[in-house]
Design an enzyme around this catalytic site. Sequence first.
Site, PDB file in Angstrom:
ATOM      1  CB  CYS A  93     -28.242  28.117  -5.545  1.00  0.00           C
ATOM      2  SG  CYS A  93     -27.363  27.026  -4.408  1.00  0.00           S
ATOM      3  CD  GLU A 106     -25.140  33.397  -9.233  1.00  0.00           C
ATOM      4  OE1 GLU A 106     -25.481  32.599 -10.129  1.00  0.00           O
ATOM      5  OE2 GLU A 106     -25.238  33.130  -8.008  1.00  0.00           O
ATOM      6  CG  HIS A 121     -24.191  29.564  -8.013  1.00  0.00           C
ATOM      7  ND1 HIS A 121     -25.012  30.411  -7.320  1.00  0.00           N
ATOM      8  CD2 HIS A 121     -23.998  28.487  -7.210  1.00  0.00           C
ATOM      9  CE1 HIS A 121     -25.311  29.879  -6.139  1.00  0.00           C
ATOM     10  NE2 HIS A 121     -24.704  28.714  -6.051  1.00  0.00           N
TER      11      HIS A 121
END
Lengths: 237, 750
Positions: free
Chosen positions: A86, A205, A203
């Site tokens: 990002c 994560e 993302h």
Amino acid sequence: MRAAVIVLPGSNCDVDAYHVLREVVGLETDYVWHQEGDLSRYDLLVIPGGFSYGDYLRAGAIAKFSPAIQEAARAAAQGRLVLGICNGFQVLLETGLLPGAMRSNESMLFRCRFVHLRVENTDIPFTHEYKTGAVLRIPVAHGEGNYYADAETLQELQEHGQVVFRYVDETGAPTAAANPNGSLANIAGICNREGNVLGMMPHPERCAETILGSQDGRRVFTSALAWWRNKGVIGRG
Amino acid sequence: MAERWENVGLTAEEYDRIITILGREPNDLELGLYGLMWSEHCSYKHSKIHLALFPSAGEAVLQGPGENAGVLDIGNGLGLAFRLESHNHPSAIEPYQGAATGIGGIVRDIFTMGARPIALLDSLRFGTLDEPRNRYLCSGVVSGISGYGNCLGLPTVGGEVYFDSCYRGNPLVNVLCLGLVPKDRIVRGQATGVGNPVFIVGARTGRDGIHGASLLASREFDESAEEMRPAVQVGDPFMEKLLIEACLELFETDFVVGMNDLGAAGLTSACSETAGRAGSGMELDVALVPRREEGMNPYEVMLSESQERMLVIVRQGCEDQVRQIFEKWGLEAAQIGRVTDDGLLRVRENGRLVAEVPAASLSDQAPVYDRPRRRPDYLDETSAFDIDQIPVPEEYESWLQRLLQSPNLASKEWIFGQFDYMVRTNTIVYPGGDAAVLRIKGSERGVAVSTDGNARYCYLDPHLGGAIAVAEAARNVVCTGARPAGITNCLNFGSPERPDVLWQFRQVIEGMSEACRALGTPVTGGNVSFYNETSGQAIHPTPVVGMVGLLDDISKRCTAGFKGAGDVVVLLGSNRPELGGSEYLVQRTGQVTGRPPRLDLDLERAVQETCLAGISAGLIRSAHDCAEGGLAVALAECCFLSSTDDLAPPQLPGRTPAVGVQVSLRSEMRPDALLFGESQSRILVTVKEEDVPQLEEIARSNGAPCTVLGMTGGERLMITGGPAGQQLIDLLVTELWQSWQSALEKLLGE
């Protein structure tokens, strides 16, 4: 393998990357303040999401002057792994470690939602545990994720397999409706020629545990670990 | 010529009170300090005696009302700090900055307590979207929340949005922030220890926001409101993010004695409150306050509401270490004074004494009023309304379609999709359902949180409406499997100087208190916003309840959407012919009228206990509160949010609903009341067929009505019922879903 999460003023997905690396994947991981100038002890550097320097001037533009980001450039040149997520991707574009630029989303609105990604290249350290063409369910959350590159750059990216992820629909088709921000050729993530630097807007994560609704992002991190354990050889099987 | 006290918004009696306290006439600066601290916004002088009715005690309450935020014990050595606050008037004038700085303020209230902020919720009210000004305000507020909250890296995980013409010109922006703090490290806003240095940290002080509290928030609006734009503060979320991280790093040390944010009334409030709470005094020199512009006089420095600033009191001898922490984050930390023990707030400018008043007289000795209250006349008319005057419609499908597309009931994804609701990876039930759930990493536990407040019910019966606001917020939390633990609140009303408004205020508080006692949820704090009026017209009384609940085992969390085909749909609670104040009635008649649905708190408790026990036993597969729009809308929503995968987030774009439902409602009542009536204490749940007897047994033992309505499956929403058992609704779920999903975007997305 030792990982560093670089903390810039305004980073805010640093805790999420740290959590996945340390608690989910089980890597030795440190937060590294952006003023640190020697990161030679780390095998993987993660530049996390957020709003470094408030995204003032341009997203990622000021961060490139931080010593730790300059260290990331050195690590990349040495073949160590660098992952920008990002805002981290935006920083990699601003530093020139990856080609192209980011514009505001076509809708001019920040959008947070799950999208689908297709894995286009599984021959790099970050993706070799995925099957080619696999469709992932993964969140995006950004206002400036509309990737752009000139025709020549785009052609080079495609010729060298540097387009790693594309936005697709549930069936894997890269349609306009599946593109959340207007990115050129539905591009969601790209790597450098060598494949050791990856930038992506979605993302991974945020989707590495089932309790979060998807663990499709987990293999970005486990692939990197397996690659390192295998001494830099892409393992299959 | 105006009298001295009138210039600062005080009365002659209040001025006399100041003279009695000081034993002399105040100078201009001193009078300014009193004007600010004794304004309604800072002193709660009209609301204090009524707020005292709230039950605020409870075993789990670590910090009740009176501090920057309330704190509840949530186990594992952790406290949950939470508070709800309004930023209505600034948002009416400048929606982006008004909403943004609203977030900044409430987030500071939370980390001031030593807590790491973990999530935000927003409760928003706007005028109807057919007016361009209301669309502008709504889009502006949403952008402001998005711009500020996302940059802070705080997930905005829920809230609600309602549209009603009563908010025309006076939107409501109430923001709730949650934070986590180790129980033994709660920081308080107290200035203790004579000689301890007082620092101002963060942004520099400018002329922005002067008189925000006294002018903007403490009077009603008229045509001149636009001219007050300079009184709205401007936010810098990047600065706030640095301030959060620097302060949390400081809390890791043992240097901090007390901390207070500089919000409404700036330095004046922070200094007098911290000294007032501790019973100490404080001396400061305004010349030492870092400025963003030259030539500011002491009055401007003391009153400035520049954002992103904190007052920090630290242990003597730690000054250099404290400065180093802020320097690391690129922030200024300037020592501006020290703690004294003479009870006085002493303000100097380059050493010259410019004001000297008892600190506690500013923060704690404002007059308290018990002003006249009177039941408003309109209630005679609205409560006499008879539903039989309204004919039963010819068919019901078009009414369901119309309700699902109305901005009050349509999907809010266009709004919450602009907020990052996932960052920090704790959100395990996303926005769009009944309540959001956050996991507490490193434990099996979770926190559920919801905001709620139906102002139409409060307008029609403030006592009942207040109680329903609490009951429904609790029900929302229960639908996730969490046990309600406590509330915070924000009370948005018209002018307290009007007897009818103050009557509503009192009634709402009494109703809320009754429900809080019945449901065992103490009030840990709150905020009052008066003077929500435009050109003499008050908004509906709008209490917003922020409810938190606790889940012992997050693996058992429950969501609203159906989980595939073949499950039995069961209603906990019972249907009554109640259409008063309903969205359906507003759509049919254009009027907010009738009596709101009844609330039986024993029944409410029975239904909630049944739902909690059913979820905890692993029987209940989905649970959804039956609220605005009634049973038909609730059933439709369960279909819209349905999935075959228990873990799938409910709002995957382009994702079509997985399943339909077929139910039969046996009842003698008129079908529109059956479908769209808003009876309270109802939860729609699904269970596997073989588990129905066990759920019925749980319901029986709790004394809750429990009725099997039908079964999930197919692609259609099919409802039969009414006296003749006829087909009332038979529609394709995906078609309904498309119009529900896109309605707000069509109105707001250009």
